[in-house]
Design a protein around this motif. Structure first.
Motif, PDB file in Angstrom:
ATOM      1  N   THR A   4      25.573  39.369  30.910  1.00 36.57           N
ATOM      2  CA  THR A   4      26.984  39.572  31.852  1.00 36.57           C
ATOM      3  C   THR A   4      26.526  38.495  33.162  1.00 36.57           C
ATOM      4  O   THR A   4      27.698  38.194  33.699  1.00 36.57           O
ATOM      5  N   ARG A   8      29.387  35.971  34.458  1.00 32.17           N
ATOM      6  CA  ARG A   8      29.872  35.973  35.555  1.00 32.17           C
ATOM      7  C   ARG A   8      29.885  34.455  36.078  1.00 32.17           C
ATOM      8  O   ARG A   8      30.788  34.110  36.731  1.00 32.17           O
ATOM      9  N   ASP A 205      39.934  46.594  31.149  1.00 35.19           N
ATOM     10  CA  ASP A 205      39.934  45.771  32.408  1.00 35.19           C
ATOM     11  C   ASP A 205      39.640  44.419  32.166  1.00 35.19           C
ATOM     12  O   ASP A 205      38.540  44.056  31.346  1.00 35.19           O
ATOM     13  N   ASP A 208      36.375  42.679  33.371  1.00 41.66           N
ATOM     14  CA  ASP A 208      35.083  43.284  33.185  1.00 41.66           C
ATOM     15  C   ASP A 208      34.540  42.738  31.971  1.00 41.66           C
ATOM     16  O   ASP A 208      34.983  43.113  30.854  1.00 41.66           O
TER      17      ASP A 208
END
Ligand SMILES: [Mg+2]
Lengths: 269, 308
Positions: A4, A8, A205, A208
């Motif tokens: 992740t 990002r 979300d 997320d």
């Protein structure tokens, strides 16, 4: 970097492209809203060995006004050179404000008029089923867009055809052209509406990455049924002074804010 | 015409696995056999024209040859913007098939009449518009529509239209009108279901000593400008016949060619004078209301011819 962290970093790269591209043109907020969804789709969920692969997963940006986010994602994915993005909206170039099929590698469908993408997705998903192909079809719509009647004609159809290879994503930023969505057509009943039309529904979300990945990993949510992910998002996400403002639908990025906003994206997101 | 259509599509579907047929819940007594024989290439999408055209576009993106069948105003106007964006903008070879051209549906009323369909389809960039004049032209249209690169609109009548081309193997290609009879002084250029009426009008004019030229202009777009130019060389009076609004249809397409090429011809347009049917009435009755009866057209043309 774990997985992740990489995502990002990818989202940051896409958003920074968007800040530079949107020195001209509108829909900056709409594009920033979906940057995380596109990151997760194109860099983890979808199988696209190459843009011309006949068995590739298909992506349809039904909310075509966020075309810049698609271009930035495809360039970050190296389907074409990132320098091409500099030509966004330029005279004589193919980086239109709303995407045009085959104008760039990875752009599957022409969109811009809302409420068209889901039915095109049905046709592609139906062809996959009938041809025994395993590709899936992802259609990204806006939360204002689903006010279009054609969306609901198609929702009935996709249920009846049992298209479990069709996945809709709603970019639910609660803003549309002239007001908050809830002040125009209340959306509190999203889940119940789609469920009543036979679809499997999950809400996540939409910024997320882990939550998005988890949700995409569980489709189809109902066996034999199409799926919809209601992604709760913030319009303009990544630049505090644009976040949650419907004006970000129209404003371009002021030249004197570009450097600040690039820094903000690097530091905060 | 509907039977000629489905026969031709069925034949195509036998030959090619990529042929699909979608219907918007129309086709009772016409589509049953196709449905039974090709159950996974036939879909009744329901009364949802926007979803139907979008679905056709998706299938076409996946390489399919899709025929979309429903009543003409719903095929063209209910989902006009899907036709525009999904089919024309994307240049997808979907074949839109509208049943009930003109006032075919007679007493059903103007919701079911198609008097603007040629006009609205004509203005779409990349759209081919074909109104076959008899069952033989219909069969050829279906066959040849497969090789078109972009979308087309095929305008159908009902069942039981007469065969006009007496021999099989007509010289048909999309975009080229067919001269049924060569003539002089006056030419009758008809499209779709007005072709039989043109033949009858020509016969009436012959009785009065004229030798009219009769042309089936099955393709309204692209219009066969070359043939119009050639005809204008023989005939100083050109009449167009269409069961469609006088605005935007065949007459305007032919008139445009006459003006643009500065041809020495006078144009008389027969069509529907920018109005919806004012009363109930069968097709023949409504044609008379709009001045489209054979006697009315003959008289009008004799009047114009006597002015020279
Ligand atoms: Mg929105």
């Amino acid at each position: 970097m774990d997985s992740t962290d990489q995502l990002r970093e990818t989202s940051r790269r896409i958003r920074k492209h968007l800040v530079r591209m949107h020195r001209r043109g509108s829909h900056f907020g709409s594009a920033m809203s979906i940057a995380d969804i596109l990151t997760v789709l194109f860099f983890r969920v979808m199988n696209i060995p190459s843009p011309g692969d006949p068995d590739r997963d298909r992506f349809i940006l039904s909310k075509g006004h966020a075309a810049s986010a698609l271009y930035a994602t495809l360039a970050t994915k190296k389907f074409f050179d990132e320098s091409v993005l500099e030509r966004y909206l330029h005279d004589g170039e193919c980086l239109y404000g709303h995407p045009v099929a085959k104008s760039l590698p990875g752009v599957e469908v022409s969109s811009g008029s809302l409420g068209h993408g889901l039915a095109i997705g049905v046709g592609l998903a139906l062809a996959a089923k009938n041809d025994g192909k395993s590709y899936r079809v992802f259609v990204l719509m806006g939360d204002g867009e689903i006010q279009e009647g054609s969306v609901w004609e198609t929702a009935i159809l996709a249920d009846r055809l049992r298209l479990d290879n069709l996945i809709a994503i709603i970019d639910a930023n609660n803003l549309q052209g002239f007001d908050r969505v809830e002040n125009i057509q209340p959306i509190s009943t999203f889940r119940r509406k789609w469920e009543a039309f036979g679809w499997g529904v999950e809400e996540v979300d939409g910024h997320d990455h882990a939550a998005l990945l988890e949700a995409f990993g569980r489709v189809p949510f109902r066996p034999g049924a199409p799926s919809v992910i209601v992604a709760r998002t913030v319009k303009g996400k990544g630049v505090a002074e644009m976040e949650g403002r419907f004006e970000s639908h129209y404003l371009s990025v002021p030249a004197d804010r570009v450097e600040d906003w690039l820094r903000e994206i690097d530091e905060k997101s | 015409m509907r039977r000629a259509f489905i026969k031709a599509v069925t034949r195509l579907a036998e030959e090619r696995e990529d042929v699909y047929l979608l219907t918007g819940d129309a086709g009772f007594t016409i589509l049953e056999d196709f449905r039974a024989r090709f159950p996974d290439r036939y879909y009744n999408i329901g009364i949802a024209e926007a979803a139907m055209v979008g679905t056709a576009a998706g299938l076409a993106l996946a390489g399919k040859q899709v025929f979309v069948y429903t009543i003409a105003p719903f095929a063209t106007m209910r989902c006009f913007e899907q036709v525009r964006v999904d089919l024309c903008y994307q240049k997808l070879p979907v074949k839109l098939v509208g049943v009930g051209q003109g006032v075919t549906y007679g007493s059903a009323g103007a919701t079911h009449h198609a008097i603007e369909d040629i006009g609205v389809m004509r203005v779409l960039p990349g759209m081919t518009v074909i109104c076959p004049g008899d069952p033989r032209e219909m069969a050829e249209t279906v066959r040849r529509s497969i090789s078109l690169e972009g979308p087309c609109y095929i305008r159908l009548g009902k069942s039981g239209e007469p065969v006009i081309h007496q021999k099989e193997g007509i010289d048909f290609s999309i975009g080229r009108g067919i001269v049924l009879e060569r003539g002089e002084r006056v030419a009758l250029i008809a499209t779709g279901n007005m072709l039989p009426e043109a033949v009858k009008t020509a016969a009436a004019l012959k009785k009065k000593g004229f030798q009219p030229e009769v042309i089936s202009m099955h393709t309204v777009k692209p219009i066969d400008a070359e043939l119009i130019e050639e005809t204008a060389g023989r005939c100083a009076l050109i009449a167009t016949l269409e069961e469609h609004n006088l605005i935007g249809g065949l007459g305007d397409a032919v008139g445009g060619v006459i003006l643009e090429k500065n041809l020495p011809a006078r144009l008389v347009k027969f069509g529907i004078p920018d109005a919806y049917a004012a009363t109930a009435g069968c097709q023949d009755y409504l044609r008379e209301c709009f001045g489209l009866g054979v006697g009315q057209m003959t008289e009008k043309l004799l009047g114009v011819l006597s002015e020279d």
